[in-house]
Design a protein around this motif. Structure first.
Motif, short mmCIF file in Angstrom:
data_model
loop_
_atom_site.label_atom_id
_atom_site.label_comp_id
_atom_site.label_asym_id
_atom_site.label_seq_id
_atom_site.Cartn_x
_atom_site.Cartn_y
_atom_site.Cartn_z
N ASP A 84 -3.08 5.90 -4.98
CA ASP A 84 -4.34 6.47 -4.51
C ASP A 84 -5.32 5.36 -4.16
OD1 ASP A 84 -6.21 8.90 -4.30
OD2 ASP A 84 -7.30 7.54 -5.65
N ASN A 85 -6.02 5.57 -3.06
CA ASN A 85 -7.00 4.57 -2.62
C ASN A 85 -8.31 5.27 -2.23
OD1 ASN A 85 -7.99 2.03 -1.99
ND2 ASN A 85 -7.24 2.09 0.12
N LEU A 122 0.81 -1.21 0.00
CA LEU A 122 0.00 0.00 0.00
C LEU A 122 0.85 1.26 0.00
CD1 LEU A 122 -2.64 -1.13 2.66
CD2 LEU A 122 -2.92 -1.07 0.17
N TRP A 144 -0.43 10.56 5.57
CA TRP A 144 -0.33 10.21 4.15
C TRP A 144 0.06 11.45 3.35
CZ3 TRP A 144 -0.33 5.29 2.71
CH2 TRP A 144 -0.28 5.01 1.33
N ALA A 172 -6.44 2.18 5.39
CA ALA A 172 -6.14 0.86 4.83
C ALA A 172 -4.77 0.39 5.31
CB ALA A 172 -6.18 0.91 3.30
N ASN A 231 -8.75 6.73 1.39
CA ASN A 231 -8.72 5.81 2.54
C ASN A 231 -7.33 5.20 2.76
OD1 ASN A 231 -11.53 6.06 3.09
ND2 ASN A 231 -11.94 4.70 1.35
N GLU A 232 -6.31 5.84 2.22
CA GLU A 232 -4.97 5.25 2.23
C GLU A 232 -4.47 4.98 3.65
OE1 GLU A 232 -5.72 8.09 0.74
OE2 GLU A 232 -5.50 7.77 -1.42
#
Length: 513
Positions: free
Chosen positions: A455-456, A429, A483, A463, A459-460
């Motif tokens: 990029d998530n 991640l 982040w 996660a 929610n990086e």
């Protein structure tokens, strides 16, 4: 099996005599110097320095990108009986002023804009000279002959960036720099047909050695000031570069761009220092540059370089830092002051002729780091007690654990920042990660993790926290994850931990996500 490298020490400026007279030695933007021309230009620049009426052993500073003068000054200063102080061109006025004042530089050569940025008093007693004006005078001079500098004479002072306090000037002798060049050229198997792309700052010991080791081998150097990763690909292809050195953040940038078959196929060897490689990064480098040998290395300016890992062992031991380089003796000393047992953690102690002469005009800090070698060492004299924690496995390979002064002490546990960082990277991640300990009245310290990655959807951090809770014991899970789209890079190309720590500990720090 390689033969033993030549231990005979010569004055550093004799490196200009190593290659064939007509062979290319230095490939600049608009012209190339052969070894014969290199030697002549070094001699002319030394004659110019001599004409400046400086006292023997005076410090000469350069604050330049990788121009011809910046590349030649390490040799020319020695030939003129002076000491070179290279200043990283990425440093700002206040940092440069400290180096000039601390070193007592008598001369500073730079570009007009840089010189104009200095305030009255910044340069102390240094005479300020425009680089362009130097070459006007140099062209008219007869070159000085090769020097007869004594092996233990001071050749250079390199200022370490450090994570705390003002930069320290590390004193390097002719022996340190000459044998460093011999050692690296030997274990990298550099040859006269090699082409070395010098991307790293010349004020960085690893960066300067790209010049010195290549010239010892009679190879050519292509100096380049790094701009964009795709520019590196073009330079490698255009010049048929065979050898590329970088630090982990730079490798990650280089892996983010496509490589042509011609560029990737030209590379024979990749070398890494200035930070430990992760298993993920090793696999990516081996995949992109399958035909190139990968040399993970460990070093510190106080002893130049301590270890390298044989490329044949990289796939099986991707996170090891290897064994001692030629001329170095590397010990692991446990907390009882004895040789550490296999897999027992201890301090890395470097003995031998690559050990520097101490910190410039700083006896107190010199006494802390430069101390007599342990009684059980094969090489006597002063050793560098690195402060770095390592372990030696049953096969004799060294593994980096972390810096003693960087260990995070939380809830009665000692936590290695690197172990937390490695766990974050292993999740897939995060592409980069920095773990720091921040004072806390209850826990002693709490762990903060800075990270960047794909990029998530916003929610990086959540996660990554969830993944780390699955992989780490509770006391190692970061209290906060910050982040970032990018992490700050310091002047030597390493992740700037000090800047991130200041962000956490100074008012106005951004709250974690």
């Amino acid at each position: 099996m390689l033969s033993e490298p030549d231990p005979v020490v010569r004055p550093l400026d004799h490196l200009a005599l190593q290659g064939e007279a007509e062979a290319p030695a230095l490939v600049l933007r608009d012209h190339t110097l052969s070894y014969e021309a290199l030697n002549r230009r070094v001699g002319q620049l030394a004659a110019w320095l001599q004409g400046m009426s400086l006292a023997p052993g005076a410090r000469v500073a350069t604050w330049l990108p990788k121009t011809e003068l910046a590349c030649l000054m390490p040799l020319a200063a020695v030939r003129a009986g002076l000491v070179h102080v290279p200043v990283n061109p990425l440093l700002k006025r206040a940092q440069v002023a400290h180096i000039l004042t601390d070193s007592g530089a008598s001369l500073l050569v730079s570009a007009p804009a840089r010189l104009a940025s200095l305030l009255p008093g910044d340069a102390a007693a240094a005479r300020l000279v425009d680089e362009a004006a130097v070459w006007i005078d140099v062209a008219l001079l007869e070159p000085l002959p090769p020097s007869r500098a004594a092996p233990d004479s001071l050749a250079a002072i390199l200022y370490t960036s450090g994570s705390t306090g003002a930069p320290k000037g590390v004193m390097l002798s002719q022996t340190n720099l000459w044998l460093g060049a011999v050692s690296v050229a030997h274990y990298l198997r550099l040859a006269a047909d090699d082409r070395v792309l010098a991307l790293l700052p010349l004020a960085f010991d690893y960066g300067q050695n790209q010049l010195l080791s290549a010239w010892y081998a009679g190879a050519r150097v292509v100096p380049a000031d790094f701009l964009l990763a795709r520019d590196v690909v073009r330079l490698v292809e255009r010049h048929g570069v065979t050898t590329l050195a970088a630090v982990p953040p730079l490798w990650r940038q280089l892996l983010d761009v496509p490589w042509t078959d011609a560029a990737a196929g030209a590379l024979r060897r990749l070398t890494n220092s200035g930070g430990a490689l992760t298993e993920t990064l090793v696999r990516a480098l081996r995949s992109t540059f399958a035909q190139a040998e990968l040399y993970p290395m460990y070093g510190l300016t106080e002893a130049f370089r301590s270890t390298f890992l044989d490329p044949a062992l990289v796939d099986a031991h991707p996170t090891a830092i290897g064994r001692a380089i030629p001329f170095a003796e590397v010990l692991v000393v446990n907390d009882a002051g004895e040789i550490a047992a296999p897999d027992e953690e201890g301090e890395l102690v470097h003995c031998g002729p690559l050990v520097a002469q101490g910190y410039w005009q700083d006896a107190a800090r010199t006494a802390e780091r430069f101390r007599p070698a342990p009684a059980f060492a094969a090489q006597t004299g002063i050793a560098v007690w690195s402060g770095d924690r390592v372990r030696r496995d049953a096969a004799g390979l060294l593994h980096f654990v972390g810096r003693r002064d960087a260990m995070i002490k939380t809830m009665g546990h000692r936590v290695s920042p690197q172990e937390v960082e490695d766990a974050a990277l292993a999740t897939g991640l995060a592409s980069e990660a920095v773990a720091l300990g921040v004072a806390d009245p209850v826990a002693g310290q709490v762990i903060h993790l800075f990270a960047r990655g794909p990029d998530n959807g916003g929610n990086e951090a959540a996660a990554l926290r969830h993944a780390l809770m699955q992989d780490l014991p509770g006391h190692m899970v970061p209290r906060a994850i910050h982040w970032r789209e990018a992490l700050p890079i310091g002047p030597n190309g390493k992740l700037d931990r000090a800047a991130l720590y200041r962000e956490l500990t100074q008012p106005g720090a951004e709250p974690p996500r």
